[in-house]
Design a protein around this motif. Sequence first.
Motif, PDB file in Angstrom:
ATOM      1  N   THR A 101       0.867  -1.188   0.000  1.00 59.24           N
ATOM      2  CA  THR A 101       0.000   0.000   0.000  1.00 59.24           C
ATOM      3  C   THR A 101       0.901   1.235   0.000  1.00 59.24           C
ATOM      4  N   VAL A 102       0.502   2.253  -0.731  1.00 59.42           N
ATOM      5  CA  VAL A 102       1.360   3.425  -0.946  1.00 59.42           C
ATOM      6  C   VAL A 102       1.601   4.170   0.358  1.00 59.42           C
ATOM      7  N   ASP A 103       0.600   4.301   1.216  1.00 63.28           N
ATOM      8  CA  ASP A 103       0.772   5.063   2.453  1.00 63.28           C
ATOM      9  C   ASP A 103       1.771   4.421   3.404  1.00 63.28           C
ATOM     10  N   GLU A 104       2.032   3.085   3.247  1.00 61.08           N
ATOM     11  CA  GLU A 104       2.974   2.409   4.132  1.00 61.08           C
ATOM     12  C   GLU A 104       4.407   2.475   3.614  1.00 61.08           C
ATOM     13  N   ILE A 105       4.575   2.543   2.297  1.00 59.40           N
ATOM     14  CA  ILE A 105       5.936   2.528   1.754  1.00 59.40           C
ATOM     15  C   ILE A 105       6.448   3.908   1.396  1.00 59.40           C
TER      16      ILE A 105
END
Length: 333
Positions: A101-105
């Motif tokens: 997920t983009v918000d985590e990476i």
Amino acid sequence: MCVCLCLLSESIPIPEDVRVTSLDMGLVLEWDPPQNTTDTLFNYTAEIRNWRNHYEPGCVRSSSLSCDFINDITTFGVYQLRVRTELHGETSDWVETKNFTVDEITEISAPRVELTSRKGQTEVDITDPPMKKRNLRDVYTYVSYLIFYWKKGEAKKEELIRDQNRVILTNLEPLVDYCVEVAVLYMTNKTSQFSNMTCVTNTSSNEAEPGLIAVVLVVSFLVVLAAVVLAFLAVWYSYKVCKIIFPDPKLPENLKQFLSQQSQSPILSAMQESTQLKEHFNELRIFQKEPDSSQDSQHIQEDKDTCCTEADNEEMASSTSEEKHLLAELTLL
């Protein structure tokens, strides 16, 4: 036939060091060309698997070593990327990434920091870095700031963690240079890039604020201006009142014209030039005597009548003489 396909696939090397990079909620897939193929110009195709579990192309037969998928993602979606090498119509195997997920990476860039100092305190004004998808505080529920500050030239640093984007640094020495670095804390244990070192000279505690000085100057100017205007109005109205109480002794124009015409009259001029007439009078003395008899009383009464008649005749003669003299002068004019 299957063996041929496998041999054909093995003849095209796969991309090396495939990696996903994300900065401020963006998404880019990067890779290196196959090893020992520096003289060969490969093309690459990269795809993204969406929430429907279908792959969609992001870059097709591109010579670039990266592919940007910013327009193919949402903030909280789960994605997988893949890329392959192509040469003369032949392709390599796909190299796939793990699900993410983009918000985590994603990595957050450095915030913008501004320093101002007044009255012996330094204020740190922090601005969040702009995101490519939504705002920082819309993506992360917990956002705070890690602040380091120190005297310029010294190695020892003080540390603060604050939730507000405006922080006051107190207990600083006056007229000393202080430097500040700030990073964003998000997702509890992640830190953004640190801002550039920013320095400012801490002011003295008794220094007057520039804003207060400006306000004082403006108010002083307005007070002086009001005083001048009031003085002018007072003088003006005093002049008007004096003109009303003590008007100028000026005659109307029509009256001036009438008097000028009358002053040119020959009769009035003759009257002004003529000499004042002398009045003629006779002295009259009256003596009273008690009569001895009726005969004496009769004589006294006759004497009174004679005196009165003579006085009237003389007065009439004098008046007639004056009138004749005035008529003679008028005739000469």
